[in-house]
Motif scaffolding. Sequence first.
Motif, mmCIF file in Angstrom:
data_model
loop_
_atom_site.group_PDB
_atom_site.id
_atom_site.type_symbol
_atom_site.label_atom_id
_atom_site.label_comp_id
_atom_site.label_asym_id
_atom_site.label_seq_id
_atom_site.Cartn_x
_atom_site.Cartn_y
_atom_site.Cartn_z
ATOM 1 N N LEU A 197 32.221 34.974 -74.447
ATOM 2 C CA LEU A 197 33.240 35.703 -75.196
ATOM 3 C C LEU A 197 33.619 36.941 -74.381
ATOM 4 N N PHE A 198 34.931 37.144 -74.218
ATOM 5 C CA PHE A 198 35.391 38.294 -73.441
ATOM 6 C C PHE A 198 36.085 39.253 -74.385
ATOM 7 N N PHE A 199 35.784 40.532 -74.246
ATOM 8 C CA PHE A 199 36.469 41.521 -75.079
ATOM 9 C C PHE A 199 36.429 42.881 -74.418
ATOM 10 N N GLU A 200 37.135 43.814 -75.043
ATOM 11 C CA GLU A 200 37.252 45.145 -74.454
ATOM 12 C C GLU A 200 37.537 46.128 -75.579
ATOM 13 N N ALA A 201 36.960 47.317 -75.497
ATOM 14 C CA ALA A 201 37.287 48.374 -76.460
ATOM 15 C C ALA A 201 38.278 49.311 -75.790
ATOM 16 N N SER A 202 39.347 49.673 -76.514
ATOM 17 C CA SER A 202 40.334 50.554 -75.884
ATOM 18 C C SER A 202 40.169 52.007 -76.324
ATOM 19 N N ARG A 203 39.314 52.252 -77.326
ATOM 20 C CA ARG A 203 39.017 53.646 -77.655
ATOM 21 C C ARG A 203 37.560 53.793 -78.059
ATOM 22 N N PRO A 204 36.973 54.964 -77.780
ATOM 23 C CA PRO A 204 35.560 55.155 -78.103
ATOM 24 C C PRO A 204 35.333 55.074 -79.600
ATOM 25 N N GLY A 205 34.151 54.680 -79.984
ATOM 26 C CA GLY A 205 33.842 54.600 -81.404
ATOM 27 C C GLY A 205 32.674 53.687 -81.647
#
Length: 344
Positions: A197-205
């Motif tokens: 599974l590939f994913f990415e967070a675009s803002r901290p949290g």
Amino acid sequence: MAVRLRSAVRLLSYGLFLFLAISLTRCSAQDPQNTLRGTAGPVADRQADLYWFVFWIAVGIFILVTGLLLYIVFRYRARREGELPPQVHGNTRLEIAWTIAPALVLAVVAVPTFTTLWDLSRPPAPEENALEVVVRAHQWWWEFYYPAENITTANELHIPVGRKVRAKLESADIIHSFWIPKLAGKLDVIPGHTNELFFEASRPGEYRGQCVEFCGLSHANMRLRVIAQSESDFQAWVRQQQQPARTPTGRAAQGAQLFQNPALCAACHTVAGTSAQGLIGPNLTHFASRSTFAGATFERTPENLTQWIKNPPAMKPGAKMPAFGNQLTEEQIADLVAYLQSLE
Ligand code: CUA
């Protein structure tokens, strides 16, 4: 007339009840498990976009079909007792139309569906410098192993913002499913097979996750947290996790002795740099750097830890860790809690 009015009022109150029931189900502080609002990464965005696209097409079809149905019901209703409307048998043009129209709708829906599926299943390119994490699902907690960094932790997954994550999903026992509603998912975690599974967070949290395949008694307590941080904060976390465990002092040192007893904690848990090297339960080398425990179900407070050591299955149904309340004295449990709380 009175009867009609009464049934109209009843119908209206049913409708109102249904409306309230449906609208209240979405009430929660920040709806952390909602994938359709407040997404925090490009993968979840794509999934939500696709969902809404299909949803509005479905709404259009619902209005069209229900509208036509209502129109026909009222237009051709029997106005006088025993009256029959004109009887029609078959209409080739209509039948061709309602065969072609749904096929066209499906074709329109298929284009973004397949492009989204293909795009999201494409592994990150080498130059994208993706963070690789092996996610190992256990009944009922999550183990995270970072091969390049050589870090093993549990239930709280740290990732850097703006960098792709390549998660290799493995199961230690039965089928689970990995889902972080604000970021990505869901994908099954299957024994003997690695899903990616590939994913990415675009803002901290901090983002909540959850096992979403029924896997036994504590399926609902198989949670996780994703802590997305800036690249520099993430690197600081990596350096801290790579340190050996802190040398305990005072009460914690007493606890460390107990912990390493092969008949107690060390049978299942590892604390790097000590003789405790068990591999059945979560790695506790930096236990106190996490804010929760037991599948991110409980806050890491001394009270919760004391109760947990005494009787885990009483707090979390089916928990594999045995109860130590009868084997250990209150003093010894307090020593163990002090030790655990010192493992930063
Ligand atoms: Cu693991 Cu449900």
